[in-house]
Enzyme design. Structure first.
Site, PDB file in Angstrom:
ATOM      1  N   ASP A 116       0.805  -1.227   0.000  1.00 37.38           N
ATOM      2  CA  ASP A 116       0.000   0.000   0.000  1.00 37.38           C
ATOM      3  C   ASP A 116       0.836   1.274   0.000  1.00 37.38           C
ATOM      4  O   ASP A 116       0.290   2.385   0.099  1.00 37.38           O
ATOM      5  CB  ASP A 116      -0.961  -0.013   1.197  1.00 37.38           C
ATOM      6  CG  ASP A 116      -2.071  -1.034   0.983  1.00 37.38           C
ATOM      7  OD1 ASP A 116      -2.511  -1.178  -0.172  1.00 37.38           O
ATOM      8  OD2 ASP A 116      -2.481  -1.683   1.952  1.00 37.38           O
ATOM      9  N   ASP A 177      -6.398  -4.837  -5.294  1.00 35.12           N
ATOM     10  CA  ASP A 177      -6.153  -3.461  -4.849  1.00 35.12           C
ATOM     11  C   ASP A 177      -4.806  -2.934  -5.345  1.00 35.12           C
ATOM     12  O   ASP A 177      -4.601  -1.727  -5.490  1.00 35.12           O
ATOM     13  CB  ASP A 177      -6.170  -3.355  -3.313  1.00 35.12           C
ATOM     14  CG  ASP A 177      -7.180  -4.254  -2.622  1.00 35.12           C
ATOM     15  OD1 ASP A 177      -7.507  -5.310  -3.184  1.00 35.12           O
ATOM     16  OD2 ASP A 177      -7.619  -3.911  -1.520  1.00 35.12           O
ATOM     17  N   GLY A 235      -7.335 -18.689  -6.084  1.00 38.18           N
ATOM     18  CA  GLY A 235      -7.939 -17.426  -5.699  1.00 38.18           C
ATOM     19  C   GLY A 235      -8.614 -17.563  -4.343  1.00 38.18           C
ATOM     20  O   GLY A 235      -9.211 -18.596  -4.048  1.00 38.18           O
ATOM     21  N   THR A 237     -10.723 -15.089  -1.168  1.00 37.41           N
ATOM     22  CA  THR A 237     -11.153 -13.743  -0.800  1.00 37.41           C
ATOM     23  C   THR A 237     -10.537 -13.362   0.541  1.00 37.41           C
ATOM     24  O   THR A 237     -10.084 -14.207   1.299  1.00 37.41           O
ATOM     25  CB  THR A 237     -12.681 -13.603  -0.756  1.00 37.41           C
ATOM     26  OG1 THR A 237     -12.985 -12.199  -0.819  1.00 37.41           O
ATOM     27  CG2 THR A 237     -13.287 -14.182   0.528  1.00 37.41           C
ATOM     28  N   TRP A 253     -11.657  -1.504  -7.658  1.00 42.90           N
ATOM     29  CA  TRP A 253     -10.193  -1.339  -7.811  1.00 42.90           C
ATOM     30  C   TRP A 253      -9.791  -1.826  -9.208  1.00 42.90           C
ATOM     31  O   TRP A 253      -8.860  -1.299  -9.825  1.00 42.90           O
ATOM     32  CB  TRP A 253      -9.418  -2.124  -6.762  1.00 42.90           C
ATOM     33  CG  TRP A 253      -9.498  -1.680  -5.313  1.00 42.90           C
ATOM     34  CD1 TRP A 253      -9.683  -2.495  -4.236  1.00 42.90           C
ATOM     35  CD2 TRP A 253      -9.349  -0.350  -4.766  1.00 42.90           C
ATOM     36  NE1 TRP A 253      -9.671  -1.764  -3.064  1.00 42.90           N
ATOM     37  CE2 TRP A 253      -9.467  -0.448  -3.359  1.00 42.90           C
ATOM     38  CE3 TRP A 253      -9.144   0.915  -5.338  1.00 42.90           C
ATOM     39  CZ2 TRP A 253      -9.380   0.663  -2.514  1.00 42.90           C
ATOM     40  CZ3 TRP A 253      -9.063   2.025  -4.494  1.00 42.90           C
ATOM     41  CH2 TRP A 253      -9.186   1.891  -3.112  1.00 42.90           C
TER      42      TRP A 253
HETATM   43  N1  GLY Z   1      -7.156  -1.799   0.060  1.00 42.35           N
HETATM   44  C1  GLY Z   1      -7.883  -2.266   1.174  1.00 42.35           C
HETATM   45  C2  GLY Z   1      -9.341  -2.058   1.051  1.00 42.35           C
HETATM   46  O1  GLY Z   1      -9.840  -1.671   0.003  1.00 42.35           O
HETATM   47  O2  GLY Z   1     -10.026  -2.261   2.036  1.00 42.35           O
END
Ligand code: GLY
Length: 400
Positions: A116, A177, A235, A237, A253
């Site tokens: 991030d 993300d 994959g 979640t 995203w």
């Molecule tokens: N990037 C973390 C979220 O969207 O919660």
């Protein structure tokens, strides 16, 4: 899978998005003034401290710049947007103070064990450099880009999202993300002239296309790769309802992130993919056009909305529109859909004027499974809503 295999869907709500909603300059001014008023109410409290990721009882708490999350950049980004639209130096002065805090954080590597860094440093420091030529901000953002590069697994060709690179629970995990973290690397290549950042970002996005996007153009939130062999695993979640459902914010995203990666790579198939991801999202919106927190839910399911996912998707569609050919048959629908969602957010999802509610947008969900920020305001939702309004008001030079 390659993108040729991604079939996707046409928009099936075309009738609904035939008409442009009634949005004019007066509407925009009113919407923008609400955001500015909220920023002004918060300015003193969040000068040296930052707002928490999401509210509790609709109040952001103050967090110290070195006791932090992935979200502080959204606040500084809002200050830069406010500075751009008002030319008021008070926003710039506080944003510049915060740049120093971001510099200290990256130098001391406080909670930087995450991908991030893109969210954090694009909005706080790349923005400062682009708008004002701030050299300290440039240095901080380049340090962040270098640290982000260290999260790259060369065999799997992906940037690991979270945690230590040897942590077995997180090793080789990429998440949708991350699409929004990659612009920091493209920017670093531009300013240094070193192509290595670009190569890592473009390798990652192509792996995301291949493995995170499903055949119907929905998306997994996260996907594990084997870092020794480079083979795909599975994959999973993290914030969605289930491994095979589609987390709404993740899809958003995807919409915005694939479009941004098109901007830097000029790979037209990424723009095409962004359209398909958008269609899947639009086809699952409820009556008032603001998504529930997972696209598996619709009206009557008694679930919470995620207004932040809606705001991100609007920014994504507004970006897609800038690049579509004039005669693209879908562009009218994307424009009308983006404006319809934005109008719905403004009409039904904004906070009151009182200081009891110190966010901008109501009704977002941070992480339903972990009981975090459910039906609250969140900092990124506020940021993207503001970015969308700014995009309507001028030819905005992106911080991404
Ligand atoms: N990037 C973390 C979220 O969207 O919660």
């Amino acid at each position: 899978m390659t993108y040729i295999d991604i079939i996707g869907e046409e928009i099936n709500q075309k009738e609904q998005y035939q008409e442009q909603p009634a949005i004019n300059h007066e509407w925009l001014k009113k919407a923008m003034n609400h955001v500015l008023k909220k920023i002004d109410q918060n300015l003193k409290r969040f000068t040296h401290d930052f707002p928490s990721a999401s509210t509790e009882n609709l109040q952001y708490k103050a967090v110290n710049g070195l006791d932090v999350d992935w979200t502080e950049g959204f606040w500084t980004g809002m200050l830069w947007l406010a500075y751009e639209v008002t030319n008021d130096e008070k926003y710039r002065q506080i944003a510049e103070l915060q740049v120093k805090s971001f510099k200290e954080r990256i130098e001391k590597q406080v909670k930087t064990n995450t991908h991030d860094l893109g969210f954090l440093y694009s909005l706080s420091c790349v923005s400062a450099y682009k708008l004002t030529g701030n050299q300290e901000a440039k240095e901080a953002a380049l340090l962040a880009a270098d640290l982000l590069m260290k999260r790259y697994h060369p065999k799997a060709k992906i940037i690991q999202a979270w945690g230590d690179l040897n942590n077995p629970e997180e090793q080789g995990r990429m998440i949708i993300d991350c699409n929004l973290n990659l612009p920091l690397l493209y920017w670093a290549s531009e300013v240094t002239g070193d192509r290595k950042y670009f190569d890592v970002a473009s390798n990652h996005i192509h792996q995301a296309v291949k493995y995170i996007v499903r055949k119907d153009s929905s998306t997994f939130h996260t996907f594990y790769m084997d870092v020794e062999t480079g083979e795909p695993i599975e994959g999973k979640t993290h914030q969605g309802y289930s491994d095979d459902s589609c987390w709404s914010r993740g899809q958003a995203w995807g919409i915005y992130g694939f479009a941004l990666n098109y901007v830097y790579t000029k790979d037209v198939s990424l723009l095409e993919l962004s359209k398909k991801v958008t269609n899947y999202f639009l086809n699952r919106l409820p009556e008032d056009d603001v998504c529930y927190w997972d696209l598996i839910f619709t009206d009557g399911d008694k679930q919470e909305r995620d207004s932040s996912g809606a705001a991100i998707a609007v920014c994504g569609m507004l970006e897609i529109l800038k690049h579509l050919p004039l005669l693209d048959t879908d562009s009218m629908y994307y424009k009308n859909a983006a404006l319809t969602i934005l109008k719905s957010l403004e009409e039904h999802y904004t906070t009151s004027e009182t200081e009891e509610e110190n966010g901008v947008l109501l009704h977002s969900v941070y992480n339903k499974g972990r009981g975090m920020g459910i039906d609250e305001s969140c900092l990124w939702g506020d940021y993207y809503y503001f970015e969308a309004l700014v995009r309507l008001s001028k030819a905005w030079g992106m911080y991404w």
